[in-house]
Design a protein around this motif. Structure first.
Motif, PDB file in Angstrom:
ATOM      1  N   PRO A 120       0.815  -1.224   0.000  1.00 43.68           N
ATOM      2  CA  PRO A 120       0.000   0.000   0.000  1.00 43.68           C
ATOM      3  C   PRO A 120       0.847   1.273   0.000  1.00 43.68           C
ATOM      4  CG  PRO A 120      -0.863  -1.580   1.584  1.00 43.68           C
ATOM      5  CD  PRO A 120       0.471  -2.103   1.144  1.00 43.68           C
ATOM      6  N   LEU A 121       2.010   1.206   0.634  1.00 46.12           N
ATOM      7  CA  LEU A 121       2.899   2.363   0.643  1.00 46.12           C
ATOM      8  C   LEU A 121       3.428   2.646  -0.760  1.00 46.12           C
ATOM      9  CD1 LEU A 121       4.428   4.577   2.132  1.00 46.12           C
ATOM     10  CD2 LEU A 121       6.122   2.855   2.845  1.00 46.12           C
ATOM     11  N   ARG A 123       1.898   2.072  -3.523  1.00 46.34           N
ATOM     12  CA  ARG A 123       0.793   2.668  -4.287  1.00 46.34           C
ATOM     13  C   ARG A 123       0.603   4.140  -3.928  1.00 46.34           C
ATOM     14  NH1 ARG A 123      -2.313  -2.814  -3.249  1.00 46.34           N
ATOM     15  NH2 ARG A 123      -1.861  -3.900  -5.215  1.00 46.34           N
ATOM     16  N   ARG A 124       0.847   4.490  -2.678  1.00 50.41           N
ATOM     17  CA  ARG A 124       0.779   5.899  -2.289  1.00 50.41           C
ATOM     18  C   ARG A 124       1.928   6.686  -2.929  1.00 50.41           C
ATOM     19  NH1 ARG A 124       0.753   6.395   3.975  1.00 50.41           N
ATOM     20  NH2 ARG A 124       0.493   8.607   3.429  1.00 50.41           N
ATOM     21  N   ARG A 127       1.481   7.979  -6.264  1.00 49.78           N
ATOM     22  CA  ARG A 127       0.607   9.158  -6.335  1.00 49.78           C
ATOM     23  C   ARG A 127       1.245  10.362  -5.639  1.00 49.78           C
ATOM     24  NH1 ARG A 127      -2.859   5.316  -4.258  1.00 49.78           N
ATOM     25  NH2 ARG A 127      -3.157   6.557  -2.357  1.00 49.78           N
ATOM     26  N   LEU A 128       2.554  10.387  -5.620  1.00 45.69           N
ATOM     27  CA  LEU A 128       3.259  11.475  -4.943  1.00 45.69           C
ATOM     28  C   LEU A 128       2.957  12.829  -5.576  1.00 45.69           C
ATOM     29  CD1 LEU A 128       5.250  11.948  -2.605  1.00 45.69           C
ATOM     30  CD2 LEU A 128       7.132  11.626  -4.229  1.00 45.69           C
ATOM     31  N   GLU A 130       0.184  13.920  -6.097  1.00 49.47           N
ATOM     32  CA  GLU A 130      -1.029  14.447  -5.465  1.00 49.47           C
ATOM     33  C   GLU A 130      -0.742  15.152  -4.146  1.00 49.47           C
ATOM     34  OE1 GLU A 130      -3.654  11.148  -5.096  1.00 49.47           O
ATOM     35  OE2 GLU A 130      -3.952  10.920  -7.261  1.00 49.47           O
ATOM     36  N   VAL A 133       3.503  12.321   1.255  1.00 51.45           N
ATOM     37  CA  VAL A 133       3.280  10.957   1.737  1.00 51.45           C
ATOM     38  C   VAL A 133       3.973  10.824   3.085  1.00 51.45           C
ATOM     39  CG1 VAL A 133       3.745   8.505   1.362  1.00 51.45           C
ATOM     40  CG2 VAL A 133       3.048   9.942  -0.567  1.00 51.45           C
ATOM     41  N   HIS A 135       4.186   8.253   6.466  1.00 51.66           N
ATOM     42  CA  HIS A 135       3.862   6.908   6.938  1.00 51.66           C
ATOM     43  C   HIS A 135       4.777   6.553   8.097  1.00 51.66           C
ATOM     44  CE1 HIS A 135       2.915   2.578   6.766  1.00 51.66           C
ATOM     45  NE2 HIS A 135       4.209   2.391   6.930  1.00 51.66           N
ATOM     46  N   THR A 157      -2.178   2.781 -11.605  1.00 46.17           N
ATOM     47  CA  THR A 157      -2.013   1.522 -10.876  1.00 46.17           C
ATOM     48  C   THR A 157      -1.134   0.582 -11.687  1.00 46.17           C
ATOM     49  OG1 THR A 157      -4.053   0.645 -11.849  1.00 46.17           O
ATOM     50  CG2 THR A 157      -4.217   1.689  -9.687  1.00 46.17           C
TER      51      THR A 157
END
Length: 337
Positions: A120-121, A123-124, A127-128, A130, A133, A135, A157
């Motif tokens: 999941p990280l 995938r985030r 989208r940097l 946006e 990030v 975590h 994706t």
């Protein structure tokens, strides 16, 4: 219908490129490259992508340890761009010994939990563009605020598959992955009794359907004019995989505990011949296709039907590089579409 690929786990970079070019020309759906002590999946797949235009390319596997999440995310981003959106990112951790001894991982406990945090990280991080990030987890701490405009990736994706052998690692695919990379030693019984329930348990944890998780199989394939020689080559590769103690439970669940014990005994004695002799015909027929061209053509559908995608590959344990190259070419020619 099961799609078909080829896996390159031996030979140098130039040979990897040539095999992928031939596989594309022969109509294969995908080509995969793994990594080892002397092999980079990332660089291999970059070369494969640059040399082709249609065939899917994938890492099977790239090590998910030894690279930071940002480095791994950017490797995948650029591989996907280089291949015009043909990448599948296949990840695995390897054994605990590999994590600690090869990659210098200090906390090798909980490899499944590590993967469930990492994917999941990733995938985030794709989208940097946006925004920041941040975590804070057990295995990774990330705090990134873009200081300049970042272009979005080619695809929002990128498919991520994870390798799993034991039930807990298989659950990872059900929880967070797009697909499961099944080990070459998987059998029908293991798929039914262990793999399917583990994927379903994982999917239930995150509210997904098990059908969302595709199965990629790796099928050992040896082709020769002499059936006995081909079967012995395939048996050697099976023995190589089964020798580590970690695969004992897998073999027991598949009904091959006695063979696995004999293989391990021969392995510790350094007796390759005895290792190969310990692979039974029933074991071989569940884990490989081997024989003449006609025999492997007839045998493949029974193994291939297990998977959404089946990737063929040549055995290499105890084989000369020239024989591996010859057999790989025979696989491409035999299954050309």
């Amino acid at each position: 219908m099961t799609t078909r690929g080829i896996t390159v786990l031996a030979g140098g970079l130039k040979e990897t490129r040539r095999i992928t070019e031939r596989a594309e020309a022969a109509g294969f759906d995908a080509a995969w490259s793994g990594e080892f002590l002397n092999r980079s999946a990332v660089v291999s797949v970059a070369a494969m992508a640059a040399a082709t235009s249609r065939i899917g390319v994938g890492t099977a596997i790239a090590y998910a340890v030894g690279r930071s999440p940002l480095v791994l995310a950017n490797d995948a981003r650029f591989l996907d761009e280089m291949s015009d959106g043909r990448l599948t990112l296949g990840l695995g951790t390897g054994t605990r010994r590999m994590m600690e001894g090869w990659h210098g991982v200090k906390d090798a406990e909980g490899p499944a939990t590590r993967m469930e945090e990492l994917i999941p990280l990733l995938r985030r991080l794709w989208r940097l563009h946006e925004g920041p990030v941040r975590h804070a987890g057990r295995f990774y701490d990330v705090d990134i605020t873009p200081t300049a405009d970042i272009e979005p990736p080619l695809r929002a994706t990128i498919p991520v598959y994870t390798a799993g052998v034991n039930a807990r690692m298989i659950e990872v695919a059900g929880r967070v992955s797009d697909g499961l990379i099944c080990h070459p030693t998987v059998t029908d019984r293991y798929l039914e009794d262990v793999v399917a329930p583990a994927v379903a348990r994982g999917a239930a944890k995150t509210g997904r359907s098990p059908q969302d998780v595709l199965l990629k199989g790796v099928v050992i394939c040896a082709i020769a004019d002499d059936t006995a020689s081909a079967r012995r080559e395939a048996a050697a590769q099976i023995a190589f995989y089964v020798a580590p103690k970690a695969y004992g439970p897998v073999m027991e669940a598949s009904g091959f505990a006695a063979e696995a014990a004999a293989i391990r005994t021969a392995f510790h004695a350094g007796d390759h011949r005895a290792m190969i002799d310990a692979v039974s015909d029933a074991m071989l027929d569940q884990m490989a296709v081997a024989g003449t061209v006609d025999e492997v053509r007839d045998a493949l559908p029974a193994l291939e039907k297990r998977y959404d995608h089946a990737a063929l590959y040549s055995p290499s344990f105890t084989l000369a590089p020239e024989r591996v190259a010859e057999n790989t070419q025979a696989i491409i020619e035999t299954f050309a579409r």
